[in-house]
Design a protein around this motif. Structure first.
Motif, short mmCIF file in Angstrom:
data_model
loop_
_atom_site.label_atom_id
_atom_site.label_comp_id
_atom_site.label_asym_id
_atom_site.label_seq_id
_atom_site.Cartn_x
_atom_site.Cartn_y
_atom_site.Cartn_z
N TRP A 67 0.82 -1.21 0.00
CA TRP A 67 0.00 0.00 0.00
C TRP A 67 0.86 1.26 0.00
CZ3 TRP A 67 -5.04 -1.27 -0.33
CH2 TRP A 67 -5.44 -2.52 0.16
N ILE A 68 0.33 2.31 -0.59
CA ILE A 68 0.89 3.65 -0.37
C ILE A 68 0.24 4.19 0.91
CG2 ILE A 68 0.80 6.04 -1.13
CD1 ILE A 68 1.39 5.28 -3.85
N THR A 69 1.04 4.65 1.84
CA THR A 69 0.57 5.21 3.10
C THR A 69 1.29 6.53 3.33
OG1 THR A 69 2.29 4.32 4.57
CG2 THR A 69 0.47 2.82 3.95
N PRO A 70 0.87 7.29 4.36
CA PRO A 70 1.59 8.54 4.65
C PRO A 70 3.07 8.34 4.95
CG PRO A 70 -0.53 8.52 5.75
CD PRO A 70 -0.34 7.15 5.19
N GLN A 71 3.48 7.10 5.29
CA GLN A 71 4.88 6.83 5.58
C GLN A 71 5.66 6.35 4.36
OE1 GLN A 71 5.99 7.67 8.58
NE2 GLN A 71 3.88 8.29 9.01
N SER A 72 5.02 6.22 3.22
CA SER A 72 5.72 5.76 2.01
C SER A 72 6.79 6.76 1.60
CB SER A 72 4.73 5.56 0.86
OG SER A 72 3.81 4.53 1.17
N PRO A 73 7.90 6.27 1.03
CA PRO A 73 9.00 7.18 0.65
C PRO A 73 8.65 8.04 -0.55
CG PRO A 73 9.45 4.94 -0.08
CD PRO A 73 8.21 4.87 0.78
#
Length: 342
Positions: free
Chosen positions: A51-57
């Motif tokens: 998933w893409i999350t707010p913590q993704s680079p």
């Protein structure tokens, strides 16, 4: 996706839309679609297998919200402050818990009339304007009026969400097409269970609510959700939106609802040749927070609710505010029934 929606929801990196559509024509194989998905992921700098999350680079989450997930809005609300000036979290939670005798499991037909029946993993009830009904997956729910079950809490919440919605719509980079109003609230109560369905995209999560777009809504109308989480004893749980806690998942599926709704059924995992090139989003939900799916977002996206990884004993309540389209009032339903039996 229709021409308007492909312009509204571009890929989350700077390139021409024509290159992506030509790479995934109707004759493309599953292999070429996967290659395209990997190409998109490489440009964004994220792992296509998660998933893409707010913590993704590489700021991938923010890029996604401003492009192919434009219209998903998660204001910075939490338990640290009351959700609205005239309403407290404690008041809302007490009213939600007072509804306990009215929450019911629904029995639906996800694959159409005459197909296998399926029970929902959540329990729910419907509140709204007098005479409103809501139909989904072959089931029609009849609402109780806003103040019939719990004084004026939910009417106040709906009014406050409508006012907040107006501000959210004004922040869009394009003029909104829909009205800023709600006339029903579908209230859900859910918790983790080992029997929950596995999310099919990455097969690493459990879902309390499977992939869907909301049905029976006025075209271009927005959806507003308030949610609050308690522990198994009913006390408010401290949850600031952990990456493995309750999350709203989103994916792009063109014309899944709305005036240009696609005629064919989507596959269960929602992957279609062009849709595969879009990333999948998972947004952690802060306790006491709200989120909105604005304007035509529901026309071209599906969403699901991901349960806490491994289960944490929590209970999540959500009040999903919607604006039903014409034809869903009791008198209108009865008129259609009369026509059939005449």
């Amino acid at each position: 996706m229709s021409s308007g929606s492909s312009t509204r929801y571009p890929l989350p990196f700077p390139s021409s839309s024509s290159s992506s559509s030509s790479s995934s024509s109707s004759s493309s194989s599953s292999s070429s679609s996967n290659k395209l998905a990997n190409k998109v992921a490489n440009k964004l700098g994220f792992d296509p297998n998660t998933w893409i999350t707010p913590q993704s680079p590489n700021n991938a989450y923010k890029k996604a919200l401003s492009t192919c997930y434009l219209g998903l809005s998660v204001p910075p609300k939490s338990l640290k402050n009351d959700p609205f000036p005239n309403l407290s979290h404690s008041t809302i939670l007490k009213s939600l818990q007072d509804l306990t005798p009215y929450y019911q499991v629904d029995v639906t037909q996800p694959f159409g009339l005459g197909t296998k029946l399926s029970k929902t993993y959540v329990t729910r009830c419907l509140l709204g304007d007098p005479g409103t009904t809501y139909k989904y997956l072959g089931l029609r729910m009849f609402s109780s009026s806003w103040s019939q079950l719990c004084s004026s809490t939910f009417l106040t919440l709906s009014s406050s969400m409508s006012s907040s919605l107006s501000l959210e719509l004004s922040s869009l980079p394009h003029p909104p097409s829909g009205r800023s109003a709600f006339n029903v609230s579908l209230i859900n109560r859910m918790s983790y269970s080992s029997t929950l369905k596995t999310e099919p995209t990455f097969s690493s999560e459990k879902m309390t609510v499977s992939w869907h777009a909301d049905s029976s809504l006025e075209h271009y109308s927005s959806i507003g959700v308030y949610h609050i989480i308690t522990d198994e004893c009913g006390a408010v749980k401290c949850d600031e939106g952990e990456e493995e806690g309750w999350r709203i998942a989103c994916r792009v599926v063109r014309d899944v609802e709305g005036p240009s709704r696609a005629s064919g059924l989507k596959s269960e995992n929602g992957k279609e040749e062009e849709g595969e090139c879009y990333p999948y989003l998972a947004t952690p939900l802060k306790n006491g927070g709200v989120y909105y799916m604005l304007d035509d977002f529901n026309h071209h996206h599906q969403h699901a609710v991901l349960a806490p990884v491994g289960g944490d004993g929590s209970v999540r309540y959500s009040c999903t505010h919607r604006l039903l389209r014409v034809g869903n009032r009791v008198e209108e339903v009865f008129e259609e029934v009369e026509k059939v039996v005449e």
